[in-house]
Design an enzyme around this catalytic site. Structure first.
Site, PDB file in Angstrom:
ATOM      1  CD1 TRP A  59     -67.612  11.630  18.677  1.00 16.67           C
ATOM      2  CD2 TRP A  59     -66.905  10.074  17.237  1.00 16.67           C
ATOM      3  NE1 TRP A  59     -67.505  12.214  17.440  1.00 16.67           N
ATOM      4  CE2 TRP A  59     -67.068  11.296  16.538  1.00 16.67           C
ATOM      5  CE3 TRP A  59     -66.475   8.953  16.529  1.00 16.67           C
ATOM      6  CZ2 TRP A  59     -66.828  11.416  15.167  1.00 16.67           C
ATOM      7  CZ3 TRP A  59     -66.224   9.077  15.158  1.00 16.67           C
ATOM      8  CH2 TRP A  59     -66.401  10.290  14.494  1.00 16.67           C
ATOM      9  CG  ASP A  63     -62.270   8.850  21.925  1.00 14.94           C
ATOM     10  OD1 ASP A  63     -61.335   9.653  21.743  1.00 14.94           O
ATOM     11  OD2 ASP A  63     -63.190   8.675  21.095  1.00 14.94           O
ATOM     12  CE  LYS A  75     -61.733  15.321  17.049  1.00 14.32           C
ATOM     13  NZ  LYS A  75     -62.761  15.885  16.195  1.00 14.32           N
TER      14      LYS A  75
HETATM   15  N1  PMP Z   1     -63.570  10.135  18.943  1.00 11.07           N
HETATM   16  C1  PMP Z   1     -63.951  11.409  19.086  1.00 11.07           C
HETATM   17  C2  PMP Z   1     -64.383  11.891  20.433  1.00 11.07           C
HETATM   18  C3  PMP Z   1     -63.959  12.257  17.971  1.00 11.07           C
HETATM   19  O1  PMP Z   1     -64.356  13.525  18.102  1.00 11.07           O
HETATM   20  C4  PMP Z   1     -63.526  11.766  16.718  1.00 11.07           C
HETATM   21  C5  PMP Z   1     -63.452  12.628  15.485  1.00 11.07           C
HETATM   22  N2  PMP Z   1     -64.313  13.655  15.367  1.00 11.07           N
HETATM   23  C6  PMP Z   1     -63.140  10.431  16.616  1.00 11.07           C
HETATM   24  C7  PMP Z   1     -63.170   9.655  17.756  1.00 11.07           C
HETATM   25  C8  PMP Z   1     -62.692   9.838  15.323  1.00 11.07           C
HETATM   26  O2  PMP Z   1     -61.419  10.299  15.002  1.00 11.07           O
HETATM   27  P1  PMP Z   1     -60.675   9.876  13.672  1.00 11.07           P
HETATM   28  O3  PMP Z   1     -61.400  10.522  12.547  1.00 11.07           O
HETATM   29  O4  PMP Z   1     -59.276  10.385  13.874  1.00 11.07           O
HETATM   30  O5  PMP Z   1     -60.715   8.374  13.590  1.00 11.07           O
END
Ligand code: PMP
Length: 364
Positions: free
Chosen positions: A104, A174, A198
């Site tokens: 991520w 994040d 989450k």
């Molecule tokens: N950052 C992290 C740490 C994640 O776990 C996720 C989703 N699994 C995201 C970003 C992306 O999130 P979204 O699908 O809401 O854009």
């Protein structure tokens, strides 16, 4: 009621039962309102009150100082991958530091590269993204626009036990997959963002906590919907916000405050749950292997493998038959992963630990 199983999905993930039950009641009509939460105007007094309560709950849980705004966005955490550099990097002559501890964070940096200059302050690639850096390993640029970390890498199950010290450079995190799981010193963060699906609610809303001076710093010439300044001025109601998702965030944070008793207690429970699984894996003496190194192991996502990869599918099938679902690892890395966010009851984790022990005895 249909039977509920233990859902170890990385997100959307389990929600507290009491929040679901209240939503079920309000789905036909909010008390004294005569309309559903799905039908109510986003500018109604009732919804304004719900949104204010959601914000106040988050403020109370995390002791968010007055200096920080709490905002609600659509577009998921990945929109923040773009918005943060668009607002805070693109218009200046600085670069932004990225700390890479998994997929991520890498994605976040890729998006930032299209907006401005970035630098890698640490990259765990050589360790296959199985750990966070020590403070000494960080190569920070004291003039950076900000330092970006991923507090919990959902795929690898790698979590910062505490946030790094970035001096006077604003820290942006994040925190999508460990938001509201433990108390944090918010005053040390320039900005923190988290998609809700989450730990905080359903998909559809992303919470951004951002310090006032960063809002002030945001670029002037941006489209309104992509501007922290505009969203802060309009208190997140520049356009129609995700009403239902914000309402669910209110219910989930009510649960955290009133049933759990705050983030100290939530953290203690989360520690206990994660310990159960890591202990079960260690006790299995090589039958299972954890991806993350000790000291970087996530309390939210326990990523592991079976030493005999051929047993992985039978493991997942047998678990599902016991009502333990969504244990498959992310498609990019394979293996298994148990996501044990706030709303996963300890009974679910105990059942999984027992199942893992039984499975090993049968197949080990
Ligand atoms: N950052 C992290 C740490 C994640 O776990 C996720 C989703 N699994 C995201 C970003 C992306 O999130 P979204 O699908 O809401 O854009």
């Amino acid at each position: 009621m249909a039977e509920r199983v233990y859902n170890f999905s990385p997100g959307p993930a389990m929600l507290p039962l009491s929040a679901l039950e209240e939503a079920q009641r309000d789905l036909l009509a909010l008390p004294n309102e005569g309309v559903s939460i799905l039908e109510i105007s986003h500018r109604s007094k009732r919804f304004s009150g719900i949104m204010e309560q959601a914000e106040n709950n988050i403020r109370q849980l995390l002791a968010v100082p007055e200096s920080h705004h709490v905002l609600f966005f659509q577009g998921g955490a990945q929109l923040q991958f773009v918005m943060a550099p668009m607002n805070l990097l693109a218009s200046g002559d600085k670069s932004a530091d990225y700390v890479l501890t998994g997929s991520w964070g890498k994605k976040a940096m890729q998006e930032a590269q299209a907006q401005g200059q970035t630098r890698v302050a640490f990259d765990a690639a050589t360790d296959n993204y199985n750990r966070v850096p020590t403070q000494e390993e960080l190569e920070l640029d004291p003039k950076a626009a900000y330092v970006h970390i991923t507090s919990n890498e959902t795929i690898g199950g790698v979590q910062f036990p505490t946030e790094p010290d970035t001096g006077d450079v604003p820290l942006i995190s994040d925190s999508s997959s460990d938001f509201l799981s433990r108390p944090l010193p918010i005053e040390r963060y320039g900005m923190m963002y988290a998609c809700a699906q989450k730990n905080a609610g359903p998909a559809g809303v992303t919470i951004v906590i951002i310090r006032d001076d960063l809002v002030e710093r945001s670029a002037q010439d941006l489209p309104s919907m992509l501007s922290y300044r505009v969203m802060a001025q309009s208190h997140s109601v520049f356009n129609t916000p995700p009403v239902f998702a914000i309402y669910m965030v209110k219910l989930v944070t009510d649960w955290l405050l009133n049933e759990i008793g705050g983030l100290e207690k939530m953290n203690a429970l989360n520690q206990q749950k994660a310990q159960l699984l890591y202990d079960a894996i260690v006790a299995a003496e090589g039958f299972y292997e954890v991806h993350a190194q000790p000291g970087s192991r996530s309390l939210m996502n326990v990523a592991f493998r079976l030493k005999d990869a051929d047993l992985e599918q039978p493991f997942l099938d047998a678990a599902a038959a016991e009502g333990l679902i969504a244990l498959k690892g992310h498609r990019s890395v394979g293996g298994c992963r148990a996501s044990i966010y706030n709303a996963m009851p300890i009974e679910g984790v105990q059942k999984l630990a027992q199942f893992m022990d039984d499975f090993r005895r049968k197949h080990g």
